[in-house]
Design a protein around this motif. Structure first.
Motif, PDB file in Angstrom:
ATOM      1  N   ALA A   1      57.189  -7.697  63.210  1.00 18.65           N
ATOM      2  CA  ALA A   1      56.424  -6.997  62.173  1.00 18.65           C
ATOM      3  C   ALA A   1      57.340  -6.508  61.051  1.00 18.65           C
ATOM      4  O   ALA A   1      56.997  -6.614  59.866  1.00 18.65           O
ATOM      5  CB  ALA A   1      55.656  -5.823  62.769  1.00 18.65           C
ATOM      6  N   GLU A   2      58.499  -5.981  61.399  1.00 16.76           N
ATOM      7  CA  GLU A   2      59.433  -5.486  60.383  1.00 16.76           C
ATOM      8  C   GLU A   2      59.914  -6.627  59.487  1.00 16.76           C
ATOM      9  O   GLU A   2      59.930  -6.506  58.263  1.00 16.76           O
ATOM     10  CB  GLU A   2      60.635  -4.801  61.043  1.00 16.76           C
ATOM     11  N   PHE A   3      60.291  -7.751  60.101  1.00 14.17           N
ATOM     12  CA  PHE A   3      60.807  -8.871  59.316  1.00 14.17           C
ATOM     13  C   PHE A   3      59.719  -9.435  58.408  1.00 14.17           C
ATOM     14  O   PHE A   3      59.952  -9.701  57.227  1.00 14.17           O
ATOM     15  CB  PHE A   3      61.371  -9.951  60.248  1.00 14.17           C
ATOM     16  N   ALA A   4      58.513  -9.585  58.951  1.00 17.13           N
ATOM     17  CA  ALA A   4      57.395 -10.094  58.147  1.00 17.13           C
ATOM     18  C   ALA A   4      57.086  -9.142  56.997  1.00 17.13           C
ATOM     19  O   ALA A   4      56.778  -9.589  55.879  1.00 17.13           O
ATOM     20  CB  ALA A   4      56.161 -10.279  59.022  1.00 17.13           C
ATOM     21  N   THR A   5      57.184  -7.848  57.237  1.00 14.72           N
ATOM     22  CA  THR A   5      56.917  -6.859  56.191  1.00 14.72           C
ATOM     23  C   THR A   5      57.954  -6.938  55.081  1.00 14.72           C
ATOM     24  O   THR A   5      57.606  -6.930  53.885  1.00 14.72           O
ATOM     25  CB  THR A   5      56.881  -5.440  56.798  1.00 14.72           C
ATOM     26  N   ILE A   6      59.216  -7.048  55.447  1.00 12.45           N
ATOM     27  CA  ILE A   6      60.270  -7.115  54.438  1.00 12.45           C
ATOM     28  C   ILE A   6      60.119  -8.378  53.589  1.00 12.45           C
ATOM     29  O   ILE A   6      60.224  -8.332  52.359  1.00 12.45           O
ATOM     30  CB  ILE A   6      61.669  -7.029  55.093  1.00 12.45           C
TER      31      ILE A   6
END
Length: 164
Positions: free
Chosen positions: A17-22
């Motif tokens: 989720a963090e990588f997709a958000t960034i």
């Protein structure tokens, strides 16, 4: 673990989720044209919009047809594939490569091989030196610092191609 330690610990591992958000924020992805239904991504989740935008743009998919697994730590091969899809999405020519230079290349999932080859050729990933060999460690989890380097390199290529 509070929010500040979660986001300011460069050695901490990054979630899907963090990588997709960034990536979603870095590319300025627009509102999704269609609703993506992952059972484990709900409207109240902090990452909901970013995951929806990245999925709608074709940058990410679930580990199954209806589950994204947002809290799983992202692997090196998953991150490499996502970055290469993001470059293609932005119209950046992505180089191909005929062979992998990693001693552990046979451990890379079939679906990720072409993306990892391209990411290596593009200079997004370089692997780890181990004696005279270079390892990719495809199932290894990326740290926030490694994720930041990959995204920074991706943005450098986007800027080079588009001028912004």
């Amino acid at each position: 673990h509070g929010v500040s330690s979660r986001f300011f610990n460069p050695e901490g591992q990054m979630t899907r989720a963090e990588f997709a958000t960034i990536i979603s924020l870095a590319l300025g992805l627009k509102e999704p044209t269609q609703s993506i239904k992952f059972k484990d991504v709900q409207k109240g989740d902090w990452f909901y919009q970013s995951v929806q935008r990245a999925a709608s743009a074709g940058l990410i998919s679930g580990k199954t047809s209806n589950q994204f697994y947002p809290y799983d730590r992202i692997t090196r091969e998953e991150a490499g594939a996502l970055v290469m899809r993001a470059l293609r999405y932005r119209g950046v020519p992505v180089p191909g490569s005929s062979s992998l230079v990693f001693a552990d290349a046979d451990e890379i999932s079939r679906w990720a091989i072409n993306e990892v080859q391209s990411a290596t050729t593009a200079g997004i990933i370089s692997g780890y030196a181990q004696g005279k060999a270079r390892l990719f460690k495809p199932k290894g989890k990326i740290t926030r610092a490694e994720g930041a380097v990959m995204i920074n390199r991706m943005l450098g290529l986007v800027e080079q191609e588009t001028g912004n």
